[in-house]
Design an enzyme around this catalytic site. Structure first.
Site, PDB file in Angstrom:
ATOM      1  N   ASN A 124       0.864  -1.181   0.000  1.00 31.13           N
ATOM      2  CA  ASN A 124       0.000   0.000   0.000  1.00 31.13           C
ATOM      3  C   ASN A 124       0.899   1.228   0.000  1.00 31.13           C
ATOM      4  O   ASN A 124       1.525   1.541   1.009  1.00 31.13           O
ATOM      5  CB  ASN A 124      -0.889  -0.053   1.260  1.00 31.13           C
ATOM      6  CG  ASN A 124      -1.671   1.227   1.472  1.00 31.13           C
ATOM      7  OD1 ASN A 124      -1.769   2.069   0.578  1.00 31.13           O
ATOM      8  ND2 ASN A 124      -2.241   1.378   2.664  1.00 31.13           N
ATOM      9  N   TRP A 125       0.948   1.886  -1.135  1.00 33.31           N
ATOM     10  CA  TRP A 125       1.868   3.021  -1.264  1.00 33.31           C
ATOM     11  C   TRP A 125       1.320   4.313  -0.653  1.00 33.31           C
ATOM     12  O   TRP A 125       2.002   5.336  -0.643  1.00 33.31           O
ATOM     13  CB  TRP A 125       2.250   3.237  -2.743  1.00 33.31           C
ATOM     14  CG  TRP A 125       3.075   2.132  -3.325  1.00 33.31           C
ATOM     15  CD1 TRP A 125       3.536   1.024  -2.646  1.00 33.31           C
ATOM     16  CD2 TRP A 125       3.548   2.008  -4.659  1.00 33.31           C
ATOM     17  NE1 TRP A 125       4.258   0.232  -3.502  1.00 33.31           N
ATOM     18  CE2 TRP A 125       4.281   0.808  -4.754  1.00 33.31           C
ATOM     19  CE3 TRP A 125       3.420   2.786  -5.821  1.00 33.31           C
ATOM     20  CZ2 TRP A 125       4.879   0.371  -5.939  1.00 33.31           C
ATOM     21  CZ3 TRP A 125       4.008   2.372  -7.005  1.00 33.31           C
ATOM     22  CH2 TRP A 125       4.741   1.170  -7.056  1.00 33.31           C
ATOM     23  N   GLU A 135      -6.668   4.510   8.173  1.00 34.74           N
ATOM     24  CA  GLU A 135      -6.477   5.940   7.896  1.00 34.74           C
ATOM     25  C   GLU A 135      -7.745   6.531   7.284  1.00 34.74           C
ATOM     26  O   GLU A 135      -8.080   7.692   7.511  1.00 34.74           O
ATOM     27  CB  GLU A 135      -5.251   6.133   6.989  1.00 34.74           C
ATOM     28  CG  GLU A 135      -3.965   5.885   7.778  1.00 34.74           C
ATOM     29  CD  GLU A 135      -2.801   5.358   6.971  1.00 34.74           C
ATOM     30  OE1 GLU A 135      -2.830   5.406   5.729  1.00 34.74           O
ATOM     31  OE2 GLU A 135      -1.839   4.863   7.603  1.00 34.74           O
ATOM     32  N   GLY A 141       2.632   2.253  10.786  1.00 34.13           N
ATOM     33  CA  GLY A 141       3.546   3.374  10.591  1.00 34.13           C
ATOM     34  C   GLY A 141       4.275   3.792  11.861  1.00 34.13           C
ATOM     35  O   GLY A 141       4.911   4.838  11.906  1.00 34.13           O
ATOM     36  N   SER A 153       3.649  -2.151  10.239  1.00 27.40           N
ATOM     37  CA  SER A 153       5.111  -2.198  10.358  1.00 27.40           C
ATOM     38  C   SER A 153       5.734  -3.535   9.944  1.00 27.40           C
ATOM     39  O   SER A 153       6.705  -3.988  10.554  1.00 27.40           O
ATOM     40  CB  SER A 153       5.560  -1.806  11.776  1.00 27.40           C
ATOM     41  OG  SER A 153       5.115  -0.496  12.072  1.00 27.40           O
ATOM     42  N   GLY A 187       2.854  -1.162   4.263  1.00 27.30           N
ATOM     43  CA  GLY A 187       2.862   0.256   3.931  1.00 27.30           C
ATOM     44  C   GLY A 187       4.279   0.733   3.657  1.00 27.30           C
ATOM     45  O   GLY A 187       4.845   0.506   2.582  1.00 27.30           O
ATOM     46  N   GLY A 188       4.886   1.357   4.661  1.00 27.33           N
ATOM     47  CA  GLY A 188       6.202   1.978   4.505  1.00 27.33           C
ATOM     48  C   GLY A 188       7.243   1.120   3.799  1.00 27.33           C
ATOM     49  O   GLY A 188       7.941   1.595   2.896  1.00 27.33           O
TER      50      GLY A 188
HETATM   51  P1  PGA Z   1       2.947   0.262   7.641  1.00 25.72           P
HETATM   52  O1  PGA Z   1       1.435   0.438   7.069  1.00 25.72           O
HETATM   53  O2  PGA Z   1       3.473  -1.005   7.053  1.00 25.72           O
HETATM   54  O3  PGA Z   1       3.659   1.482   7.188  1.00 25.72           O
HETATM   55  O4  PGA Z   1       2.804   0.168   9.132  1.00 25.72           O
HETATM   56  C1  PGA Z   1       0.596  -0.669   6.922  1.00 25.72           C
HETATM   57  C2  PGA Z   1      -0.720  -0.218   6.343  1.00 25.72           C
HETATM   58  O5  PGA Z   1      -1.179   0.870   6.699  1.00 25.72           O
HETATM   59  O6  PGA Z   1      -1.329  -0.925   5.506  1.00 25.72           O
END
Ligand code: PGA
Length: 252
Positions: free
Chosen positions: A10-11, A98, A174, A214, A235-236
């Protein structure tokens, strides 16, 4: 029962069109030999079409980060499932924390989005997960239970087959704080038991439950070793092609 592992990147609101195209090209190259894993990337909306062009014919599928619950109409700023399908997406993320936190998404809107998405022939990755406050007050399971029962309300078994669940504890997104593998396993087993309660064992055994929060090259192997963890929503660590490619190639 075999659940094909699914790793989705997920960018979020990162990367210009040029950067997205460049990362997608690197991933296509790095992952072309990988089989037995469902791989997807979710760039921002403006990059969907150019990224679709880059990954055409590859083993990477295109995912939308969000979707609206109508096919067309006067809904300024929204994008419909039909438009996403036409742009090359096979799947949409629904109910990311989010979106719930900053854009007012509720279990009810999640349910509407799932229905419309599946009607249009897109799969759905549906995110659920508790906040830190909910976890600390001992409400993790009741929150997950409500998200499942309301978010998936009145969905048919056929519809459930086109859904992937992502368990994303909000406190781990995150933040660098990953749920431990056993915390993830505990939540995943609970979610699967709720799906079994609503839809029976066959569907519960088949539905994939991804962990998100994470996930990195350094913790993916341990998470994926858990029995009910069927993949990751990243995500990250999905923004860098090398890191995402390593996550996709977790050792099993
Ligand atoms: P993250 O995000 O890997 O940066 O914690 C995961 C997500 O929100 O899908």
């Amino acid at each position: 029962m075999t659940r094909i592992p699914c790793i989705a990147g997920n960018w979020k609101m990162y990367k210009t069109v040029d950067e997205a195209v460049e990362t997608a090209a690197k991933l296509k190259e790095a992952l072309h030999n990988v089989s037995g894993r469902d791989i997807g990337i979710a760039p921002p909306f403006v990059s969907l079409v150019p990224v679709a062009e880059v990954i055409k014919g590859s083993n990477i599928s295109l995912i939308a980060q969000n979707v609206f619950w109508e096919d067309e109409g006067a809904y300024t700023g929204e994008i419909s499932p039909t438009m996403l399908k036409n742009a090359g997406c096979t799947c949409a993320i629904i109910g990311h924390s989010e979106r719930r936190q900053y854009f007012g998404e509720t279990n009810e809107t999640v349910n509407k989005k799932i229905n419309k998405c599946l009607d249009a022939g897109l799969m759905a990755i549906v995110c659920i997960g508790e906040s830190l406050e909910e976890r600390e007050s001992g409400n993790t399971f009741s929150v997950l239970e409500t998200q499942v029962s309301e978010g998936f309300s009145a969905l048919s078994p056929d519809q459930m087959e086109k859904i992937v669940i992502a368990y994303e504890p909000v406190w781990a997104i995150g933040t660098g704080k990953t749920a431990t593998a056993s915390q993830a396993q505990e939540a995943h087993a609970f979610i699967r038991s709720k799906i079994e309660g609503h839809y029976g064992k066959a569907i519960a055994d088949e539905i994939r439950i991804l962990y998100g929060g994470s996930v990195k090259p350094g913790n993916v192997d341990e998470l994926m070793a858990e029995k009910d963890v069927d993949g990751a929503l990243v995500g990250g660590a999905s923004l860098d092609a090398g890191s995402f490619a390593r996550i996709v190639q977790f050792s099993s």
